[in-house]
Write a protein that holds these residues in place. Structure first.
Motif, PDB file in Angstrom:
ATOM      1  N   LEU A   1       0.834  -1.209   0.000  1.00  0.00           N
ATOM      2  CA  LEU A   1       0.000   0.000   0.000  1.00  0.00           C
ATOM      3  C   LEU A   1       0.866   1.255   0.000  1.00  0.00           C
ATOM      4  O   LEU A   1       0.524   2.254  -0.651  1.00  0.00           O
ATOM      5  CB  LEU A   1      -0.925  -0.005   1.216  1.00  0.00           C
ATOM      6  N   LYS A   2       1.970   1.201   0.728  1.00  0.00           N
ATOM      7  CA  LYS A   2       2.856   2.368   0.765  1.00  0.00           C
ATOM      8  C   LYS A   2       3.415   2.656  -0.626  1.00  0.00           C
ATOM      9  O   LYS A   2       3.502   3.814  -1.050  1.00  0.00           O
ATOM     10  CB  LYS A   2       3.990   2.118   1.751  1.00  0.00           C
ATOM     11  N   ARG A   3       3.776   1.612  -1.364  1.00  0.00           N
ATOM     12  CA  ARG A   3       4.271   1.807  -2.727  1.00  0.00           C
ATOM     13  C   ARG A   3       3.184   2.402  -3.620  1.00  0.00           C
ATOM     14  O   ARG A   3       3.452   3.283  -4.440  1.00  0.00           O
ATOM     15  CB  ARG A   3       4.739   0.478  -3.298  1.00  0.00           C
ATOM     16  N   LEU A   4       1.944   1.890  -3.437  1.00  0.00           N
ATOM     17  CA  LEU A   4       0.844   2.433  -4.242  1.00  0.00           C
ATOM     18  C   LEU A   4       0.593   3.896  -3.923  1.00  0.00           C
ATOM     19  O   LEU A   4       0.384   4.719  -4.826  1.00  0.00           O
ATOM     20  CB  LEU A   4      -0.429   1.620  -3.993  1.00  0.00           C
ATOM     21  N   VAL A   5       0.614   4.231  -2.633  1.00  0.00           N
ATOM     22  CA  VAL A   5       0.379   5.622  -2.224  1.00  0.00           C
ATOM     23  C   VAL A   5       1.495   6.519  -2.757  1.00  0.00           C
ATOM     24  O   VAL A   5       1.234   7.626  -3.259  1.00  0.00           O
ATOM     25  CB  VAL A   5       0.276   5.711  -0.695  1.00  0.00           C
ATOM     26  N   ASP A   6       2.742   6.051  -2.646  1.00  0.00           N
ATOM     27  CA  ASP A   6       3.858   6.850  -3.177  1.00  0.00           C
ATOM     28  C   ASP A   6       3.709   7.064  -4.679  1.00  0.00           C
ATOM     29  O   ASP A   6       3.955   8.166  -5.191  1.00  0.00           O
ATOM     30  CB  ASP A   6       5.182   6.146  -2.875  1.00  0.00           C
ATOM     31  N   ASP A   7       3.276   6.002  -5.387  1.00  0.00           N
ATOM     32  CA  ASP A   7       3.084   6.136  -6.836  1.00  0.00           C
ATOM     33  C   ASP A   7       1.944   7.089  -7.151  1.00  0.00           C
ATOM     34  O   ASP A   7       2.022   7.876  -8.108  1.00  0.00           O
ATOM     35  CB  ASP A   7       2.803   4.761  -7.446  1.00  0.00           C
ATOM     36  N   GLN A   8       0.872   7.042  -6.350  1.00  0.00           N
ATOM     37  CA  GLN A   8      -0.243   7.966  -6.563  1.00  0.00           C
ATOM     38  C   GLN A   8       0.180   9.399  -6.312  1.00  0.00           C
ATOM     39  O   GLN A   8      -0.247  10.315  -7.014  1.00  0.00           O
ATOM     40  CB  GLN A   8      -1.404   7.582  -5.649  1.00  0.00           C
ATOM     41  N   HIS A   9       1.036   9.598  -5.308  1.00  0.00           N
ATOM     42  CA  HIS A   9       1.541  10.947  -5.049  1.00  0.00           C
ATOM     43  C   HIS A   9       2.353  11.454  -6.235  1.00  0.00           C
ATOM     44  O   HIS A   9       2.228  12.623  -6.626  1.00  0.00           O
ATOM     45  CB  HIS A   9       2.395  10.940  -3.779  1.00  0.00           C
TER      46      HIS A   9
END
Length: 248
Positions: free
Chosen positions: A74-82
């Protein structure tokens, strides 16, 4: 005699005592066995409970490990969304800058197109004026996106370019001497020659020097042949036509 009797009596008493103590020993043995069995049962229960707790602990550890992996995902997804949001913000800023430059460009394009049509041959004049009117109206409409406005302007430019490349005919209103108007069949060879013919095919005119003039310098048979070629009724051939404007 007396001592023998006393010894015998003691033996009888001792045997009686031993006989009375046997059931008590058996009871004690049974009690010990029962206690041992109860203790073993308790040990078994405690062992089973410990095994269950150990299994639960392992399950919890595995779940914690899975949650850790999912958290990292999830952290990777959130970073990618940012990063994607930052990119979109940058693109939106670029779009706003492009739009601020696109609107003046479109008005300049429309103005240039109007000037080109005004200074051109009266080729499909009604259609071209109607197109310019539609474009002017469109530019002031809030319900039409800038992208669509730009597309329509490019389409109009493309149509204007096609006029200069083709040999074709069309029907329109012919105005002679600024007064006399009639339906006529027009022929254009790109932007080099613009002719008009009466619907009965007896009269021909050519656009020269800013006005319609009778086409008297060329035979009507050649003009009729040109119309036939333009309409696709005759095979293409080399023709000599009066020019409406000089070749630069």
């Amino acid at each position: 005699m007396t001592s023998r009797a006393l010894g015998f009596a003691c033996m009888l008493m001792s045997g009686a005592a031993m006989a009375s103590g046997l059931p008590q020993a058996e009871q004690n043995q049974q009690a010990l066995q029962n206690a041992a069995r109860d203790t073993q049962a308790q040990v078994d229960r405690l062992t089973e409970q410990q095994l269950n707790q150990q299994a639960e602990l392992e399950r919890v550890k595995e779940e914690i490990n899975n949650l850790s992996v999912y958290r990292d995902h999830l952290k990777r997804l959130v970073d990618d969304q940012h990063r994607e949001l930052a990119s979109l913000d940058s693109q939106l800023a670029g779009i706003e800058n492009t739009r601020s430059g696109l609107v003046p460009l479109m008005y300049n394009m429309l103005s240039d197109l109007e000037q080109a049509v005004e200074g051109d041959l009266p080729l499909k004049a009604q259609q071209r004026q109607a197109r310019l009117a539609d474009l002017n109206q469109m530019m002031g409409r809030a319900d039409v996106a800038d992208a669509e406005k730009f597309r329509r302007l490019l389409e109009a430019y493309q149509i204007e370019m096609e006029y200069g490349r083709r040999l074709g005919t069309y029907r329109d209103t012919l105005v002679l001497n600024g007064q006399d108007s009639r339906e006529a069949e027009f022929l254009h060879l790109g932007r080099l020659a613009l002719l008009a013919r009466s619907l009965d095919g007896r009269e021909y005119w050519v656009w020269q020097q800013g006005q319609w003039q009778p086409a008297t310098d060329i035979s009507t048979s050649v003009l009729a042949q040109a119309y036939g070629i333009a309409a696709g009724h005759q095979a293409p051939s080399l023709l000599t036509l009066p020019l409406s404007q000089e070749i630069q």
